[in-house]
Design a protein around this motif. Structure first.
Motif, short mmCIF file in Angstrom:
data_model
loop_
_atom_site.label_atom_id
_atom_site.label_comp_id
_atom_site.label_asym_id
_atom_site.label_seq_id
_atom_site.Cartn_x
_atom_site.Cartn_y
_atom_site.Cartn_z
N ASP A 1 -32.44 -12.08 4.64
CA ASP A 1 -31.69 -10.86 4.92
C ASP A 1 -32.52 -9.63 4.62
O ASP A 1 -33.14 -9.54 3.55
N SER A 2 -32.54 -8.67 5.55
CA SER A 2 -33.13 -7.36 5.30
C SER A 2 -31.99 -6.35 5.35
O SER A 2 -31.32 -6.23 6.36
N ILE A 3 -31.80 -5.63 4.24
CA ILE A 3 -30.61 -4.79 4.10
C ILE A 3 -30.98 -3.32 4.10
O ILE A 3 -31.89 -2.90 3.39
N LEU B 1 -37.28 -4.26 -2.99
CA LEU B 1 -37.40 -3.23 -1.96
C LEU B 1 -38.80 -3.25 -1.33
O LEU B 1 -39.80 -3.15 -2.03
N ILE B 2 -38.84 -3.40 -0.02
CA ILE B 2 -40.11 -3.56 0.69
C ILE B 2 -40.20 -2.53 1.82
O ILE B 2 -39.21 -2.27 2.50
N ALA B 3 -41.38 -1.93 2.00
CA ALA B 3 -41.59 -1.03 3.14
C ALA B 3 -41.54 -1.85 4.43
O ALA B 3 -42.12 -2.93 4.50
N ASP B 4 -40.84 -1.34 5.45
CA ASP B 4 -40.71 -2.06 6.71
C ASP B 4 -42.07 -2.46 7.28
O ASP B 4 -42.98 -1.62 7.35
N TYR C 1 -34.12 -3.81 1.55
CA TYR C 1 -33.91 -4.71 0.41
C TYR C 1 -33.94 -6.11 0.99
O TYR C 1 -33.19 -6.43 1.90
N PHE C 2 -34.82 -6.95 0.47
CA PHE C 2 -35.04 -8.27 1.05
C PHE C 2 -34.47 -9.40 0.18
O PHE C 2 -34.71 -9.43 -1.02
N VAL C 3 -33.69 -10.28 0.79
CA VAL C 3 -33.11 -11.42 0.06
C VAL C 3 -33.31 -12.69 0.86
O VAL C 3 -32.98 -12.74 2.04
N GLU D 1 -26.23 -2.45 6.71
CA GLU D 1 -26.67 -3.20 7.88
C GLU D 1 -27.55 -4.35 7.41
O GLU D 1 -28.60 -4.13 6.82
N VAL D 2 -27.09 -5.56 7.66
CA VAL D 2 -27.83 -6.74 7.23
C VAL D 2 -28.40 -7.46 8.44
O VAL D 2 -27.66 -7.92 9.30
#
Lengths: 249, 249
Positions: free
Chosen positions: A192-194, B98-101, B244-246, A217-218
């Motif tokens: 998932d990128s949120i 948290l990751i830069a796109d 935010y990456f999960v 937005e996921v």
């Protein structure tokens, strides 16, 4: 499966060799992918598996441990080892992280809004690892917690994996279980990128909020146990009375 | 540690008994909490531990496996087993999502904005499991990726665990490593609740964005390996060029 002459307890794995239990793990996983056992079905016991595969019981146990840790198998103390099925509460919640504030996790209901084969954007194709000539099924659903619409879900599926889905008149609420049962596609991993976004006019109407209200937005990419990308989904979630929950450890 | 007369391989665990390896696991964890070994230090080998604890080597191995899975220990093939230290890239990233796109994960720099003992809201006290008479340290930081401010961080710490922190004139960027080194508090688990919010005037100024721009608000509760709640933090994150990456599995 060939009996192998070394064991990882005695030899350090080199680049050329994989520890025996890892090979057994891969082999059993392959058998599950090939549907030797159905979801929910019990595996033979360790003794029988060891005999069949020509390895020690300890190696089988280590292999099954790995598949249990990866949640591909489920163990029931004193009963046996089963192919995990995506219908238990636990396995369903595991991929559904939106929770009403101050409440326990709950599975949302789903209402199908539209279902069609559609021309999709290059971004969607890229996420699914498809090319322009591949067909894509587009599914729109609303999801409800406690009878309140809280998510606008836009789901993209490669047609090649889900052909017969187009004949369905109704879809179950819990799609991952349905993918497993009807298409032999078992979800193993989601990424998932949120982001926080503002509701556009259309989404605002859909969710019964004001344009410009904040939404989560996921973007989710979903992979199966045999590493197929089977779904890309964009969920727009209300988060005034809900939150996306993550535990890191 | 008392030698125990049964082994979980022979007896099914009942309510009254815990499998032997689980007891050993708890015992070794306790020794780590009590700093018998420091972060980064190697444990004695399985043979020595087995002898000292009066259990079999297999039981020790099983216990260490559990602690490795919980990331309390780290194993290096052919070298040994170490108390995990919060300074390796892997362990640091593990709690920073948290990751830069379009970029690889990177650790953000931190600038301290303020540090004080403060009267905090009942919500903060509740999250920290404290009462009104307990003192709380409040830390505000800005965090930067690629020299761009991207997070406003508001961190609350129970004074009772962090007394000497008030004497510091500078704080390291990576607090979890610092908690471990200076306060013997090893982070084991974080629970994040994520919402989308609109930037208020103050936060907008801080992050150099417009009031009303969408932000991710991450509320985090942090626990140590001995289950103390040592931190509550509220991060307001830009997500226009970040996400935010999960990964769930």
């Amino acid at each position: 499966m060939k009996k192998i002459e070394f064991d990882d307890k005695l030899n350090k794995p080199s680049l050329a060799f994989q520890p025996l239990y890892k090979q057994v793990e891969e082999h059993v996983k392959q058998l599950i992918i090939e549907r030797r056992w159905n979801p929910g079905e019990a595996l033979p016991n360790e003794f029988q598996l060891a005999e069949e595969l020509g390895v020690s019981q300890g190696t089988v146990r280590k292999a099954l441990n790995g598949l249990t840790a990866a949640k591909i198998l489920t163990r029931q103390q004193g009963v046996g080892t089963f192919v995990s099925e995506h219908n238990t509460q636990q396995s369903l919640y595991r991929f559904f992280p939106l929770i009403a504030d101050g409440k326990h996790p709950e599975l949302p209901a789903a209402t199908l809004v539209s279902l069609a084969i559609e021309k999709v954007s290059p971004i969607v194709l890229k996420q699914l690892g498809l090319s322009e000539k591949d067909k894509v099924i587009h599914l729109v659903r609303q999801r409800l917690l406690d009878s309140q619409v809280c998510i606008h879900e836009s789901i993209f599926l490669p047609y090649k994996y889900f052909e017969s889905l187009m004949n369905e008149t109704e879809l179950p609420h819990t799609l991952y279980h349905y993918y497993q049962q009807s298409f032999n596609l078992t979800v193993q991993k989601t990424q998932d990128s949120i982001k926080a976004v503002l509701a556009d006019a259309e989404t605002a109407r859909f969710l019964d909020i004001a344009e410009g209200d904040p939404l989560l937005e996921v973007q989710r990419v979903t992979q199966t146990i045999d590493d197929k990308i089977i779904e890309y989904r964009v969920s727009k979630c209300l988060s005034d009375k809900y939150h996306y929950f993550v535990e890191l450890s």
